[in-house]
Design an enzyme around this catalytic site. Structure first.
Site, PDB file in Angstrom:
ATOM      1  CG  ASP A 199      -0.807  36.617  -8.623  1.00 14.88           C
ATOM      2  OD1 ASP A 199      -0.465  35.398  -8.251  1.00 14.88           O
ATOM      3  OD2 ASP A 199      -0.942  37.220  -7.761  1.00 14.88           O
ATOM      4  CD  GLU A 255       1.886  38.087  -5.991  1.00 13.81           C
ATOM      5  OE1 GLU A 255       2.559  37.140  -5.215  1.00 13.81           O
ATOM      6  OE2 GLU A 255       0.948  38.916  -4.645  1.00 13.81           O
ATOM      7  CE  LYS A 296      -0.941  28.354  -3.856  1.00 12.61           C
ATOM      8  NZ  LYS A 296      -1.829  29.390  -4.593  1.00 12.61           N
ATOM      9  CE  LYS A 327       2.953  34.840  -2.188  1.00 13.60           C
ATOM     10  NZ  LYS A 327       2.786  34.662  -4.027  1.00 13.60           N
ATOM     11  NE  ARG A 384      -3.269   0.921  -0.710  1.00 14.59           N
ATOM     12  CZ  ARG A 384      -3.141   1.082  -1.756  1.00 14.59           C
ATOM     13  NH1 ARG A 384      -2.924   1.840  -2.187  1.00 14.59           N
ATOM     14  NH2 ARG A 384      -4.257   0.231  -2.853  1.00 14.59           N
TER      15      ARG A 384
END
Length: 286
Positions: A225, A203, A141, A173, A106
């Site tokens: 962005d 960004e 992510k 960012k 598994r």
């Protein structure tokens, strides 16, 4: 991290992740079912087969899972990481103690199925950018605890990796800009305090912000962005090769070709890892 380097990640690095998955699956007392129904000493051959076409990834990690359970298992990889497979193909064969194979099954399939799903999706995105300079990259992510496996899978699909961790590079960012007091303020802080060895990306989401970045300097890359395609084209024109450009946000598969045609250097796609299905793989005793 380059593709060539990442594809040679040593078992020493991968083993804690795989061992943790095996311990989670074994529980406190190991495989109760196998212990109850499989006679000790039973030997068998098992084959891992692809039940659908795609790009294979996770074979090295699957092999490591089986060998951590039982170093005497003979594991033969038939379709290597990064290679394509067709439905019905045998991608790996495992021979030896039947109980050991069942105990590793598994975890091996979980890694290989998810990683192959990521590699397959990445290959589709890379295909849409074919013929341009744009590279498809992943993001942070990722599934907690599985980042190295998922980023390896992106490489096996023909993509490239963004940062592995917050310590790899400076990525400024929108919230950093807000907290620092604006584009100029944040770039001035970086220029005065960051190591000369650290790459800097900032960004922006408007052409006015981009103009500030170009005027102030201090960044090696600019992340464009959530821009419309026409705005991306204008941004690439304004940058004019002075820094690398990265398009990000709302990067659906059907949009990649037109974004790549704007001339951006990179297209970062969170969906490569955060919302992908597994490639259906199964293990059968033969």
């Amino acid at each position: 991290m380059t593709q060539a380097f990442a594809m040679r990640v040593p078992n020493l690095v991968l083993e804690p992740m795989v061992r943790g998955a095996l311990l989670e699956d074994m529980g406190a007392y190991g495989d109760a079912t196998t212990r109850a129904v499989v006679p000790a000493g039973t030997r068998w051959r098992a084959e891992m087969r692809a039940r659908q076409a795609g790009r294979i990834s996770g074979m090295a990690i699957a092999a490591l899972a089986f060998r951590l359970v039982d170093p005497d298992l003979v594991v033969s990889t038939i379709v290597e990481d990064g290679q394509a497979c067709e439905a019905g193909m045998t991608v790996m064969a495992i021979e030896g103690d039947a109980a050991s194979i069942l105990m590793g099954e598994r975890v091996a399939l979980n890694f290989a199925g998810r990683m192959s799903g990521i590699a397959t999706q990445t290959a589709a995105f890379v295909g849409e950018a074919a013929g341009t300079q744009a590279r498809i990259t992943c993001t942070r992510k990722t599934t907690p605890g599985l980042r190295i496996a998922e980023k390896l899978a992106v490489l096996h699909g023909g993509g490239f990796n963004h940062r592995y961790s917050l310590s790899d590079a400076i990525l400024i960012k929108d919230n950093h800009i807000a907290a620092a007091g604006g584009v100029r303020a944040v770039l001035q802080a970086v220029k005065s305090g960051a190591s000369h060895m650290m790459a800097v990306e900032i960004e922006v989401d408007t052409l006015d912000q981009l103009a500030e970045v170009l005027d102030e300097g201090g960044a090696h890359n600019v992340l464009l962005d959530n821009m419309e395609t026409a705005t991306l084209s204008e941004a690439v024109r304004l940058v004019d090769g002075r820094m690398k450009t990265e398009a990000s946000g709302n990067m659906r598969l059907e949009r990649i070709a037109e974004v790549a045609a704007t001339g951006v250097d990179y297209i970062s796609v969170g969906a490569l890892t955060h919302s992908v299905g597994v490639l259906d793989l199964g293990l059968d005793f033969s």
